[in-house]
Design a protein around this motif. Structure first.
Motif: not given
Ligand code: NAD
Ligand code: FE2
Length: 361
Positions: A320-331, A339-350
């Protein structure tokens, strides 16, 4: 650079305007040999609408099934059916149904003129050749697929649209009467897609006066429809969906859509439902929007189907994180350029783990 975006050139709106379809299409029928392809949600196979579809004997009528959201593989099969039907190109592809059926029609109209498989075109501006003339006719309102420059598809490894200037419809037919038979919960979930488009657009960093104007009006209409109701609610929802689509065309959606794409891809949860489940958990990011959303749910006695998440396995969160994390314009729209500093993979996982825990609550 400012975005130079393509819009739908022809729009007909009004109760009963579906009856004008035959006349609209007759102007596109080139000669006695030419044919149209109608791609219609199979929910209408035994419905009165069936008799009203202005298909001629030479036309191809394809009933499409949207129990699952559109997959690239299904688009390729439907495209092959059209190619097997005739070695000529059709003079039009007409999609009738909710966002899924309209997206299938958009995708087939593109794939008829572009080589290869539809999965190769998931992304931004990969399409090389103009599509066949295509018409969209919504029977559910909210996705904004009638207005957008994308057709959202689940491919072998991602859920991502074919975004291009050739994707928007050449004509849309907005007849609020076509919404009347939709089940109330489905109507709510698809309507909330529009509401969430507006909230994400209006709170995003990409916002400008153009997208704000569309987004504010669409948000007001959603509130009127889902809080006040009234005899014009279907007319208003149909307009809201179109305006919401126009708003995100010049801005973007945000966190709810990014996470919801992950849920759809891994668990097959439908877009409107996935959005509602996700949005309900995003109070931290969209406090006012979530509060109003909960009021609308209460008013319509909607109980979110949390059980749909119960099939999820812990290890699926990674995908799920893989799918969501490539949507750069949305983030980026939601959280800004850093955004990458705020929404880390760890945060997405949480965030996903928190969502999945709801089905046990
Ligand atoms: N292209 C875009 O810009 C865009 C934007 C948002 C969402 N989408 C896509 O749209 C899809 C969701 O679309 P949707 O929410 O409109 O639902 P849908 O098209 O998936 O349909 C949902 C259900 O409602 C049924 N249905 C449709 N119209 C009906 C009617 N009038 N009466 C009775 N039943 C009816 C369908 O048969 C289906 O069972 C997703 O695949 C999503 O990815 C596309
Ligand atoms: Fe959406």
């Amino acid at each position: 650079m400012f975005r130079n975006f393509k819009t739908v050139p022809y729009v007909v709106f009004g109760r009963g305007c579906f009856n004008q379809l035959d006349n609209i299409l007759s102007q596109k029928r080139e000669n006695p040999e030419s044919f149209m392809v109608f791609m219609v949600d199979d929910v209408f196979e035994d419905n009165r609408l069936r008799e009203r579809i202005p298909a001629k004997p030479r036309d191809l009528l394809l009933w499409v099934n949207v129990d699952h959201e559109p997959k690239t593989e299904y688009v390729d099969r439907l495209t092959s059916r059209v190619r097997e039907f005739s070695n000529r190109l059709p003079c039009g592809v007409i999609g009738i149904g909710g966002g899924s059926s309209m997206d299938l029609a958009k995708a087939v109209s593109l794939m008829l003129t572009n080589p290869g498989t539809s999965a190769e075109y998931q992304g931004w501006d990969l399409i090389q050749h103009p599509a066949v003339y295509h018409v969209g006719i919504p029977t559910l309102a909210g996705t904004g697929a009638e207005a957008s420059r994308t057709t959202v598809l689940c491919g072998p490894d991602k859920k991502l649209g074919i975004n291009s200037d050739y994707t928007p419809f050449d004509q849309i037919v907005l007849d609020p009467e076509l919404l009347s038979g939709a089940p109330l919960d489905q109507r709510f979930y698809t309507g909330m897609d529009c509401y969430i488009h507006c909230v994400e657009s209006l709170t995003g960093s990409y916002l400008n006066a153009f997208s704000r104007s569309y987004g504010e009006k669409a948000l007001d209409l959603c509130t009127e429809v889902f809080i006040e109701g009234g005899p014009e609610k279907d007319d208003k929802l149909m307009v809201a969906s179109y305006l919401g689509g126009m708003s995100i065309a010049y801005s973007q959606v945000g966190i709810c859509h990014a996470l919801s794409y992950g849920l759809s891809f891994v668990l097959g949860i439908h877009h409107g439902i996935g959005n509602c489940l996700t949005f309900d958990q995003l109070e931290e990011y969209y406090p006012e929007g979530v509060e109003e959303f909960r009021r609308m749910m209460e008013k319509h006695a909607i109980k979110l189907p949390w059980h749909l998440l119960s099939a999820a396995q812990e290890h699926e969160i990674e995908k799920m994180v893989d799918v969501a994390s490539i949507l750069d314009p949305l983030w980026e729209n939601a959280l800004g350029p850093d955004w990458k500093k705020i929404m880390t993979r760890e945060k997405m996982r949480d965030l996903y783990a928190c969502l999945l825990r709801q089905c046990q609550a």
